[in-house]
Design a protein around this motif. Sequence first.
Motif, PDB file in Angstrom:
ATOM      1  N   TYR A  43       0.853  -1.195   0.000  1.00 54.94           N
ATOM      2  CA  TYR A  43       0.000   0.000   0.000  1.00 54.94           C
ATOM      3  C   TYR A  43       0.890   1.247   0.000  1.00 54.94           C
ATOM      4  N   ASN A 157     -12.100   8.702  -3.559  1.00 49.33           N
ATOM      5  CA  ASN A 157     -13.328   7.941  -3.298  1.00 49.33           C
ATOM      6  C   ASN A 157     -14.572   8.585  -3.915  1.00 49.33           C
ATOM      7  N   TYR A 197      -4.291  -2.928  -3.896  1.00 50.46           N
ATOM      8  CA  TYR A 197      -5.714  -3.095  -3.568  1.00 50.46           C
ATOM      9  C   TYR A 197      -6.150  -4.562  -3.541  1.00 50.46           C
ATOM     10  N   GLU A 273     -16.475   0.424  -3.466  1.00 51.61           N
ATOM     11  CA  GLU A 273     -15.542   1.558  -3.396  1.00 51.61           C
ATOM     12  C   GLU A 273     -14.989   1.937  -4.764  1.00 51.61           C
ATOM     13  N   SER A 275     -11.597   4.062  -5.986  1.00 50.86           N
ATOM     14  CA  SER A 275     -10.360   4.737  -5.564  1.00 50.86           C
ATOM     15  C   SER A 275      -9.683   5.246  -6.835  1.00 50.86           C
TER      16      SER A 275
HETATM   17  C1  AVJ Z   1      -8.354   6.062   2.541  1.00 51.69           C
HETATM   18  C2  AVJ Z   1      -9.768   6.332   0.681  1.00 51.69           C
HETATM   19  C3  AVJ Z   1      -7.440   6.810   0.474  1.00 51.69           C
HETATM   20  O1  AVJ Z   1      -8.955   4.495  -1.509  1.00 51.69           O
HETATM   21  O2  AVJ Z   1      -6.844   4.054  -1.222  1.00 51.69           O
HETATM   22  C4  AVJ Z   1      -7.400   1.422   0.936  1.00 51.69           C
HETATM   23  C5  AVJ Z   1      -9.016   3.436   1.253  1.00 51.69           C
HETATM   24  N1  AVJ Z   1      -9.413   1.167   0.222  1.00 51.69           N
HETATM   25  N2  AVJ Z   1      -7.502   0.186   0.393  1.00 51.69           N
HETATM   26  C6  AVJ Z   1      -7.963   4.316  -0.800  1.00 51.69           C
HETATM   27  C7  AVJ Z   1      -8.610   2.043   0.816  1.00 51.69           C
HETATM   28  C8  AVJ Z   1      -8.737   0.026  -0.022  1.00 51.69           C
HETATM   29  C9  AVJ Z   1      -8.096   4.487   0.714  1.00 51.69           C
HETATM   30  N3  AVJ Z   1      -8.435   5.910   1.093  1.00 51.69           N
END
Ligand code: AVJ
Length: 312
Positions: A43, A157, A197, A273, A275
């Motif tokens: 990440y 998001n 992800y 979601e 991103s």
């Molecule tokens: C916190 C919204 C920036 O979208 O990268 C991390 C949340 N979702 N892994 C993103 C998230 C899956 C993250 N944010």
Amino acid sequence: MTDTFTKDIVDGLTAKDKHLPSKYFYDDNGSRIFQEIMNMPEYYPTNAEFEILSMQSKQIIEALKFSRPFNIVELGAGDGFKTFKLLEYLVNNEVDFHYVPIDISQEAIDILTRRLKEKLPALKIDPKVGDYFEILKDNRQSDYPSLLLFLGGNIGNYLEHKAKELLALFHKNMKRGDKLLIGFDLKKNPIIIHNAYYDKHGITKRFNLNLLVRINRTLDADFKIDDFDFYCHYSPITGDVKSYIVSLRKQTVHLKAIDKYIHFDYDELIWTELSKKYALEEINDLAEHAKFKVEHNFLDCKHYFTDSLWQK
Ligand code: AVJ
């Protein structure tokens, strides 16, 4: 159906294409899983933004060209880990400013405040709990210039029209000359994004499925978590990472608190979601659309992420 949570969940699960808002990931357990995500080597956004804020504090502050004193208002401060380096730089250089962290979680604000008072006793901190915009309106009464922080790539998001709405609201609640430092995750080699992800440890899967756990608890539902899986997909052309929960069986779930049944087909998806990853030109377009002027993009050394400095 009284509260917005219940309404949002039911609306999403009864829509033709099922969906759930990603903002509901962050209950106490979800926030802990998100911490685990941020600690994964895959990440990259956390590390990239941490690098920017720790290596370029001086450049960022100089670019503000603010008179003293000024305010730093952080929207969604959370645990404030990334911002710490910027604050530390300012305190060490005896810059006269106020830090105003805002978060909807009282617990997050309490922890942040306690940590900062301990680590940076000279910091003038004025924490606020509640809705961004109510608090921003108050801040507008301040005579001092303000830097607004919207970090972490949270803007990713938002669907395009929602992102524009949010930026317009920021703009409306800022004074002329105020600045916004806003984090965007950038388009890059698709494999790097995919691995961040669709992680092999299954932490992001747990993060998504926790939403079903939350619905079980809050709405007395009977989601069998093992009957659902996670899938996510990066589209390098649009820059969208889209995350889904997948129903592994044809099944019915009962939301007992409101006595509602939700039917799932075999392999049916719930979109959870977006991103979005941006190109620098798209960031420019967004800024211009909201009547901001882009002053500088602060990039990490790999050019994975930008903290973009905009002026009203
Ligand atoms: C916190 C919204 C920036 O979208 O990268 C991390 C949340 N979702 N892994 C993103 C998230 C899956 C993250 N944010």
